[in-house]
Design a protein around this motif. Structure first.
Motif, PDB file in Angstrom:
ATOM      1  N   LEU A  51       0.837  -1.206   0.000  1.00  0.00           N
ATOM      2  CA  LEU A  51       0.000   0.000   0.000  1.00  0.00           C
ATOM      3  C   LEU A  51       0.869   1.251   0.000  1.00  0.00           C
ATOM      4  O   LEU A  51       0.581   2.222  -0.720  1.00  0.00           O
ATOM      5  CB  LEU A  51      -0.929  -0.013   1.219  1.00  0.00           C
ATOM      6  CG  LEU A  51      -2.044  -1.067   1.199  1.00  0.00           C
ATOM      7  CD1 LEU A  51      -2.733  -1.148   2.549  1.00  0.00           C
ATOM      8  CD2 LEU A  51      -3.068  -0.742   0.103  1.00  0.00           C
ATOM      9  N   ARG A  52       1.928   1.245   0.786  1.00  0.00           N
ATOM     10  CA  ARG A  52       2.835   2.403   0.799  1.00  0.00           C
ATOM     11  C   ARG A  52       3.548   2.567  -0.542  1.00  0.00           C
ATOM     12  O   ARG A  52       3.927   3.685  -0.911  1.00  0.00           O
ATOM     13  CB  ARG A  52       3.861   2.233   1.918  1.00  0.00           C
ATOM     14  CG  ARG A  52       3.297   2.479   3.314  1.00  0.00           C
ATOM     15  CD  ARG A  52       4.336   2.142   4.379  1.00  0.00           C
ATOM     16  NE  ARG A  52       3.903   2.544   5.723  1.00  0.00           N
ATOM     17  CZ  ARG A  52       4.574   2.268   6.826  1.00  0.00           C
ATOM     18  NH1 ARG A  52       5.707   1.560   6.768  1.00  0.00           N
ATOM     19  NH2 ARG A  52       4.108   2.673   8.007  1.00  0.00           N
ATOM     20  N   ASP A  53       3.678   1.464  -1.264  1.00  0.00           N
ATOM     21  CA  ASP A  53       4.343   1.502  -2.568  1.00  0.00           C
ATOM     22  C   ASP A  53       3.408   1.975  -3.684  1.00  0.00           C
ATOM     23  O   ASP A  53       3.834   2.080  -4.829  1.00  0.00           O
ATOM     24  CB  ASP A  53       4.884   0.107  -2.899  1.00  0.00           C
ATOM     25  CG  ASP A  53       5.804   0.127  -4.107  1.00  0.00           C
ATOM     26  OD1 ASP A  53       6.711   0.981  -4.167  1.00  0.00           O
ATOM     27  OD2 ASP A  53       5.597  -0.701  -5.023  1.00  0.00           O
ATOM     28  N   GLY A  54       2.152   2.246  -3.352  1.00  0.00           N
ATOM     29  CA  GLY A  54       1.240   2.803  -4.350  1.00  0.00           C
ATOM     30  C   GLY A  54       0.116   1.895  -4.780  1.00  0.00           C
ATOM     31  O   GLY A  54      -0.690   2.281  -5.634  1.00  0.00           O
ATOM     32  N   ALA A  55       0.011   0.692  -4.241  1.00  0.00           N
ATOM     33  CA  ALA A  55      -1.072  -0.207  -4.622  1.00  0.00           C
ATOM     34  C   ALA A  55      -2.403   0.341  -4.126  1.00  0.00           C
ATOM     35  O   ALA A  55      -2.496   0.924  -3.043  1.00  0.00           O
ATOM     36  CB  ALA A  55      -0.839  -1.597  -4.052  1.00  0.00           C
TER      37      ALA A  55
END
Length: 398
Positions: free
Chosen positions: A107-111
């Motif tokens: 999620l932090r990576d943009g998912a």
């Protein structure tokens, strides 16, 4: 939101007193270990076994959701969440809330949506019934991948994380177990960033039977997948039937056709006519269903499909329908004339039934197209909602 957190751990709950405390403590341990600014939300769906009091006693935030259903509880919890990200999971201790690191990292990576995959992470003995493990989940997940070209391998994993804003933008509507499929399907159609991480599934800690009903909820999932894909429900079967009917009809229109010792005649020609009628009606349903679903937000709009619908105006459909009906009338007149030439006596069925079948097929398909064109145009009527001014309150009589 002024008090927005990074993460909400959301658990739907209906009488989970046996396992709820364990799940909450594991989630609290995860937040403490990672230092993530988060909260634990229990979307209570009307528990009567003390689950709500257990959650409040452990410091979780309870969100009462009056409307019954798995999807309704989750929708209420997502709406009330204060986290930028939400990780949801069942409160039966089958998922390990202490190990959510992979979800947060993605999620932090943009998912936008991170699904757990139980088949990749490991399923403990007795954690999933054999017909779920080897039939239900694989079949429904395969259908979902085929219909919607989604990369998700485990459609029905209950442990998943997502961007709250992205999921709220999907306008999820179902209230039952099919909520899980709706989230994946709409996220795929909206071209969100979907990813998977391995997760484990343990045997739940409840002594009572689960809320899930295998065949009822399996059918609801399959029904949802079909209704959200007019192509597979109507269009592709319709094209297959129409193509088969036209091919067989063209071969048999001049006369009987033999393959070895097998002879195909007017009866097969009648079956071909039936395939044409049903196939064309199915294609019409696909067009109407897609127009309705995209207009009212069930399915995202498609540029290619919208251009096709713009070309299929009511006037053009009516012209095609009228042409078919004229062909049918001409064939019918020819058949009646052949009958009259024989003083309305017995006819050669193999020879004269062909134009009659052709006439009936053209008349029926023309009428179907006409009605379908009007129905499709009704859906496309622009709607303007006029705001009605509130009437002033009545004045007291002097």
């Amino acid at each position: 939101m002024a008090d927005e957190l990074e993460l909400t751990i959301l658990m739907p709950c209906l009488n989970e007193a046996e396992t709820l405390a364990t799940c909450i403590r594991k989630a609290q341990g995860f937040l403490d270990r990672t230092g993530i600014a988060g909260e634990i939300v229990i979307a209570d769906n009307g528990s009567t076994d003390g689950s709500r009091q257990i959650a409040e006693g452990l410091g979780a935030r309870v969100v009462p959701v009056d409307q019954r259903g798995y999807g309704a509880a989750l929708a209420g919890g997502i709406e009330a969440a204060r986290g930028r990200f939400v990780i949801m999971g069942d409160a039966d201790d089958s998922y390990d809330f202490a190990k959510l690191d992979a979800f947060v990292a993605q999620l932090r990576d943009g998912a936008d949506l991170v699904m757990g995959n139980r088949f990749a992470g490991g399923i403990a003995p007795g954690a999933m019934p054999w017909h779920h493990r080897y039939i239900g989940n694989p079949v429904l997940s395969s259908v979902g991948r085929l219909f919607f070209r989604t990369p998700i391998g485990d459609f029905h994993c209950g442990l998943r994380g997502f961007s709250r804003a992205a999921v709220l933008g999907l306008n999820l509507r179902t209230t039952g177990m099919e909520f899980a499929s709706e989230m994946v399907v709409k996220a795929t159609l909206a071209h969100l960033d979907l990813r998977e991480v391995p997760t484990t599934l343990a045997k739940d800690g409840r002594s009572r039977p689960p809320h899930l009903r295998s065949f009822r909820d399996g059918w609801r999932h399959l029904r949802f997948l079909l209704l959200f894909s007019p192509r597979w429900l109507f269009l592709y079967p319709g094209i297959a039937l129409l193509g088969l009917g036209l091919l067989v009809g063209a071969v048999l229109l001049p006369g009987p056709f033999r393959i070895g010792d097998v002879s195909f005649d007017v009866h097969t020609f009648l079956v071909a006519a039936l395939c044409i009628i049903v196939g064309l009606q199915s294609i019409s349903f696909a067009i109407i269903g897609r127009r309705f679903a995209s207009r009212y937000g069930f399915i995202p709009r498609s540029g290619h499909y919208d251009r096709l619908l713009e070309a299929l105006t009511l006037e053009r459909i009516l012209l095609i329908a009228i042409a078919l009906m004229l062909v049918g009338l001409a064939a019918l007149v020819w058949g009646v004339n052949q009958w009259a030439l024989r003083d309305f006596g017995p006819l050669n069925a193999s020879r004269t039934m062909r134009p009659v079948i052709l006439a009936m097929t053209a008349l029926v398909t023309g009428f179907q197209l006409m009605m379908s064109g009007f129905m499709s145009s009704m859906i496309n009527i622009p709607i303007y909602e006029r705001r009605v001014a509130e009437a002033p309150p009545p004045q007291p009589n002097p």
